[in-house]
Design an enzyme around this catalytic site. Structure first.
Site, PDB file in Angstrom:
ATOM      1  N   ILE A  50      71.580  34.257  55.371  1.00  0.00           N
ATOM      2  CA  ILE A  50      71.876  33.392  56.516  1.00  0.00           C
ATOM      3  C   ILE A  50      73.124  32.555  56.237  1.00  0.00           C
ATOM      4  O   ILE A  50      73.963  32.366  57.116  1.00  0.00           O
ATOM      5  CB  ILE A  50      70.677  32.468  56.829  1.00  0.00           C
ATOM      6  CG1 ILE A  50      69.459  33.299  57.232  1.00  0.00           C
ATOM      7  CG2 ILE A  50      71.045  31.476  57.935  1.00  0.00           C
ATOM      8  CD1 ILE A  50      68.179  32.504  57.329  1.00  0.00           C
ATOM      9  N   CYS A  51      73.250  32.069  55.021  1.00  0.00           N
ATOM     10  CA  CYS A  51      74.330  31.143  54.660  1.00  0.00           C
ATOM     11  C   CYS A  51      75.723  31.649  55.033  1.00  0.00           C
ATOM     12  O   CYS A  51      76.502  30.900  55.638  1.00  0.00           O
ATOM     13  CB  CYS A  51      74.275  30.794  53.177  1.00  0.00           C
ATOM     14  SG  CYS A  51      72.719  30.023  52.679  1.00  0.00           S
ATOM     15  N   PRO A  52      76.083  32.901  54.717  1.00  0.00           N
ATOM     16  CA  PRO A  52      77.450  33.314  55.054  1.00  0.00           C
ATOM     17  C   PRO A  52      77.702  33.376  56.560  1.00  0.00           C
ATOM     18  O   PRO A  52      78.838  33.198  56.996  1.00  0.00           O
ATOM     19  CB  PRO A  52      77.598  34.692  54.403  1.00  0.00           C
ATOM     20  CG  PRO A  52      76.214  35.192  54.217  1.00  0.00           C
ATOM     21  CD  PRO A  52      75.367  33.962  53.987  1.00  0.00           C
ATOM     22  N   ILE A  55      78.602  29.686  57.341  1.00  0.00           N
ATOM     23  CA  ILE A  55      79.863  29.301  56.710  1.00  0.00           C
ATOM     24  C   ILE A  55      81.032  29.997  57.409  1.00  0.00           C
ATOM     25  O   ILE A  55      82.050  29.361  57.721  1.00  0.00           O
ATOM     26  CB  ILE A  55      79.828  29.629  55.202  1.00  0.00           C
ATOM     27  CG1 ILE A  55      78.740  28.803  54.508  1.00  0.00           C
ATOM     28  CG2 ILE A  55      81.194  29.368  54.562  1.00  0.00           C
ATOM     29  CD1 ILE A  55      78.372  29.294  53.123  1.00  0.00           C
TER      30      ILE A  55
END
Length: 184
Positions: A50-52, A55
């Site tokens: 999920i993070c990328p 970001i």
């Protein structure tokens, strides 16, 4: 957890600011972007799923934040070297236009109160602070749900009007303050 009306605590963290050899790292502190609004967002771990997406979306919207005199600062508890490796190997992060801060001692995430109690990593927290460093907005998601960057921008726009903004208000629409002035 620190909240609306509190001041962003003092910090000094290493950050990845570039992939250019010799210019990769920089120290960033709470005063590095004086006179600007700050959008400080945390993610749990590098090299995850999920993070990328979050970001990369903040990166795609960087110009929108710049147009609003706002500096994006992304933070996780990974080291600056892990951030650098991730940016090097993830196509959506290579040209990231904002600093990725390394809170490896968990000082900033602890001071803000955004560490997951069981996992020990940062929750998906977003703070909007005004140019004086006063927190004006806080949003925190559990680890499994990404945030909405358009909503972060909408919220920043609303705060920058310094007026009363109704539900679902969008930049360019009339505020409640302007409606009340017309009625009076």
């Amino acid at each position: 957890m620190l909240t609306v009306g509190d001041k962003i605590p003092a910090f000094n963290l290493k950050a990845v600011v570039s992939l250019e050899k010799g210019k990769e790292f920089k120290d960033i502190n709470q005063g590095s972007y004086k006179g600007k609004w700050t959008v400080l967002f945390f993610w749990p771990k590098d090299f995850t799923f999920i993070c990328p997406t979050e970001i990369a979306e903040f990166g795609k919207r960087e110009k929108d934040f710049q147009d609003r005199n706002a500096q994006i600062l992304g933070v996780s508890t990974d080291s600056e070297y892990v951030h650098h490796a991730w940016r090097t190997h993830h196509p959506d992060l290579k040209g990231l236009p904002f600093p990725m801060l390394a809170d490896i001692k968990r000082e900033l995430s602890t001071a803000l109160g955004v560490l997951h109690k069981d996992e020990g990593v940062a929750l998906r927290a977003t703070f909007i602070a005004d140019p004086e460093g006063i927190i004006r907005h806080v949003s925190v998601n559990d680890l499994s749900v990404g945030r909405n960057v358009s909503e972060v921008l909408r919220t920043l726009d609303a705060f920058q009007t310094d007026e009363l903004c109704p539900c679902n208000w969008q930049k360019g629409e009339e505020t409640l303050t302007s409606k009340l002035a017309k009625a009076g």
